[in-house]
Design an enzyme around this catalytic site. Structure first.
Site, PDB file in Angstrom:
ATOM      1  N   ARG A  57       3.163  -0.383   4.027  1.00  0.00           N
ATOM      2  CA  ARG A  57       3.189  -1.824   4.267  1.00  0.00           C
ATOM      3  C   ARG A  57       1.776  -2.364   4.212  1.00  0.00           C
ATOM      4  O   ARG A  57       0.909  -1.895   4.938  1.00  0.00           O
ATOM      5  CB  ARG A  57       3.726  -2.109   5.671  1.00  0.00           C
ATOM      6  CG  ARG A  57       5.177  -2.205   5.752  1.00  0.00           C
ATOM      7  CD  ARG A  57       5.656  -2.903   6.986  1.00  0.00           C
ATOM      8  NE  ARG A  57       4.886  -2.749   8.200  1.00  0.00           N
ATOM      9  CZ  ARG A  57       5.251  -3.303   9.345  1.00  0.00           C
ATOM     10  NH1 ARG A  57       6.361  -4.020   9.395  1.00  0.00           N
ATOM     11  NH2 ARG A  57       4.539  -3.147  10.434  1.00  0.00           N
ATOM     12  N   THR A  97       0.112  -8.744   4.474  1.00  0.00           N
ATOM     13  CA  THR A  97       1.309  -9.455   3.984  1.00  0.00           C
ATOM     14  C   THR A  97       2.597  -8.845   4.535  1.00  0.00           C
ATOM     15  O   THR A  97       3.650  -9.471   4.465  1.00  0.00           O
ATOM     16  CB  THR A  97       1.388  -9.379   2.450  1.00  0.00           C
ATOM     17  OG1 THR A  97       1.563  -7.991   2.089  1.00  0.00           O
ATOM     18  CG2 THR A  97       0.133  -9.914   1.794  1.00  0.00           C
ATOM     19  N   ASP A 154       3.363   3.114  15.835  1.00  0.00           N
ATOM     20  CA  ASP A 154       3.352   3.444  14.405  1.00  0.00           C
ATOM     21  C   ASP A 154       3.912   4.860  14.217  1.00  0.00           C
ATOM     22  O   ASP A 154       3.291   5.852  14.609  1.00  0.00           O
ATOM     23  CB  ASP A 154       1.921   3.353  13.870  1.00  0.00           C
ATOM     24  CG  ASP A 154       1.878   3.501  12.352  1.00  0.00           C
ATOM     25  OD1 ASP A 154       1.391   2.582  11.685  1.00  0.00           O
ATOM     26  OD2 ASP A 154       2.345   4.551  11.839  1.00  0.00           O
ATOM     27  N   ASP A 178       1.704   7.425  12.212  1.00  0.00           N
ATOM     28  CA  ASP A 178       0.543   7.877  12.988  1.00  0.00           C
ATOM     29  C   ASP A 178       0.962   8.846  14.086  1.00  0.00           C
ATOM     30  O   ASP A 178       0.258   9.822  14.377  1.00  0.00           O
ATOM     31  CB  ASP A 178      -0.180   6.676  13.615  1.00  0.00           C
ATOM     32  CG  ASP A 178      -1.022   5.932  12.594  1.00  0.00           C
ATOM     33  OD1 ASP A 178      -1.320   6.509  11.535  1.00  0.00           O
ATOM     34  OD2 ASP A 178      -1.373   4.768  12.853  1.00  0.00           O
TER      35      ASP A 178
HETATM   36  C1  PRP Z   1       6.466   2.266   8.336  1.00  0.00           C
HETATM   37  C2  PRP Z   1       7.846   2.867   8.442  1.00  0.00           C
HETATM   38  C3  PRP Z   1       8.591   2.152   7.359  1.00  0.00           C
HETATM   39  C4  PRP Z   1       7.960   0.778   7.358  1.00  0.00           C
HETATM   40  C5  PRP Z   1       8.882  -0.163   8.071  1.00  0.00           C
HETATM   41  O1  PRP Z   1       5.748   2.851   7.316  1.00  0.00           O
HETATM   42  O2  PRP Z   1       7.874   4.266   8.339  1.00  0.00           O
HETATM   43  O3  PRP Z   1       8.477   2.765   6.082  1.00  0.00           O
HETATM   44  O4  PRP Z   1       6.735   0.890   8.093  1.00  0.00           O
HETATM   45  O5  PRP Z   1       8.416  -1.447   7.999  1.00  0.00           O
HETATM   46  P1  PRP Z   1       9.152  -2.586   7.185  1.00  0.00           P
HETATM   47  O6  PRP Z   1      10.608  -2.495   7.533  1.00  0.00           O
HETATM   48  O7  PRP Z   1       8.520  -3.850   7.704  1.00  0.00           O
HETATM   49  O8  PRP Z   1       8.891  -2.372   5.730  1.00  0.00           O
HETATM   50  P2  PRP Z   1       4.219   2.451   6.995  1.00  0.00           P
HETATM   51  O9  PRP Z   1       4.182   1.353   5.984  1.00  0.00           O
HETATM   52  O10 PRP Z   1       3.491   2.205   8.275  1.00  0.00           O
HETATM   53  O11 PRP Z   1       3.670   3.727   6.257  1.00  0.00           O
HETATM   54  P3  PRP Z   1       3.463   5.214   6.798  1.00  0.00           P
HETATM   55  O12 PRP Z   1       4.838   5.802   6.972  1.00  0.00           O
HETATM   56  O13 PRP Z   1       2.699   5.852   5.705  1.00  0.00           O
HETATM   57  O14 PRP Z   1       2.716   5.165   8.089  1.00  0.00           O
HETATM   58  N1  URA Z   2       6.363   0.695  11.207  1.00  0.00           N
HETATM   59  C1  URA Z   2       6.139   1.456  12.295  1.00  0.00           C
HETATM   60  O1  URA Z   2       5.726   2.613  12.179  1.00  0.00           O
HETATM   61  N2  URA Z   2       6.373   0.919  13.498  1.00  0.00           N
HETATM   62  C2  URA Z   2       6.841  -0.326  13.666  1.00  0.00           C
HETATM   63  O2  URA Z   2       7.071  -0.755  14.814  1.00  0.00           O
HETATM   64  C3  URA Z   2       7.065  -1.106  12.519  1.00  0.00           C
HETATM   65  C4  URA Z   2       6.812  -0.571  11.301  1.00  0.00           C
END
Ligand code: PRP
Ligand code: URA
Length: 209
Positions: free
Chosen positions: A104, A108, A200, A203
């Site tokens: 994400r 944005t 997160d 993380d």
């Molecule tokens: C997180 C999560 C989803 C997304 C959800 O991933 O694992 O893929 O956010 O958010 P959304 O519904 O608003 O799209 P992130 O983009 O943080 O990436 P990561 O898994 O690499 O930490």
């Molecule tokens: N992605 C995450 O990992 N946590 C949230 O709460 C939303 C998006």
């Protein structure tokens, strides 16, 4: 409109409490995510078709059932979705695994695709997308769009936590996709994080913060 299944099993509720707790460390968090994937996976595979077979037991012939129908593929949304793969594979060890890399954009909140590698026969498989978090729904919708462009016809998705906004967005964009969700929380905050949520997920699984 596709059905949304929320989990009520006591083991799921217990493990959800564990991963929400900010004191839970990487090892316990990762283990609980994997166990939750297995438990939610049990519900998400409940309606898989079966066919009758005959099996010779040491005593007699038994008429019994085995899985039939389309073969399965698991598609984790990287990174955090990786944490759910092993748990689900423990239920369906022969499933193939395709990977979609999406993150994400922090400003944005729109998903950015950076990786995609699918089994060759993905269009013929029953696909289960896995991602712990369904927040705005942007990443889930982008992943479903991508899979449908590759000819996938049969899709379901598993999430551990969701926000109402994300559930509504996926249902509106893809009413044919059934959702299996650990729990739906109150709302999103101004940064697109689920409240109260768990922080997160990526993380916390990989220890990157
Ligand atoms: C997180 C999560 C989803 C997304 C959800 O991933 O694992 O893929 O956010 O958010 P959304 O519904 O608003 O799209 P992130 O983009 O943080 O990436 P990561 O898994 O690499 O930490
Ligand atoms: N992605 C995450 O990992 N946590 C949230 O709460 C939303 C998006």
């Amino acid at each position: 409109m596709a059905t949304v299944h929320y989990m009520e099993h006591p083991l799921i509720l217990h493990k959800l409490s564990l991963i929400r707790d900010k004191r839970t460390g990487v090892k316990e968090f990762r283990e609980a995510v994997s166990e939750l994937a297995m438990l939610i996976g049990y519900e998400a595979t409940r309606d898989l078709p079966t066919r009758e077979v005959e099996v010779e037991t040491p005593i007699a012939v038994a008429r019994t059932r085995v899985l039939a129908g389309k073969k399965l593929a698991i598609v984790p949304i990287l990174r955090a979705g990786l944490g759910m793969v092993e748990g689900l594979l423990s239920l369906v060890p022969a499933a193939k695994v395709g990977h979609v890399g999406l993150f994400r954009d922090p400003d944005t909140l729109k998903p950015v695709e950076y990786y995609c590698k699918m089994p060759k026969d993905i269009s013929e498989r029953e696909v289960i997308i896995v991602d712990p978090m369904l927040a705005t729904g942007g990443s889930a919708i982008a992943c479903i769009d991508l899979l449908k462009r590759r000819g996938v016809k049969s899709l379901r998705m598993m999430n551990i936590l969701a926000a109402p906004e994300g559930v509504a967005a996926v249902q509106a964009a893809h009413p044919d996709v059934e959702l299996f969700i650990g729990a739906c929380d109150e709302k999103l905050n101004d940064h697109g994080y689920i409240v109260p949520g768990l922080g997160d997920a990526g993380d916390r699984i990989f220890g990157t913060k």
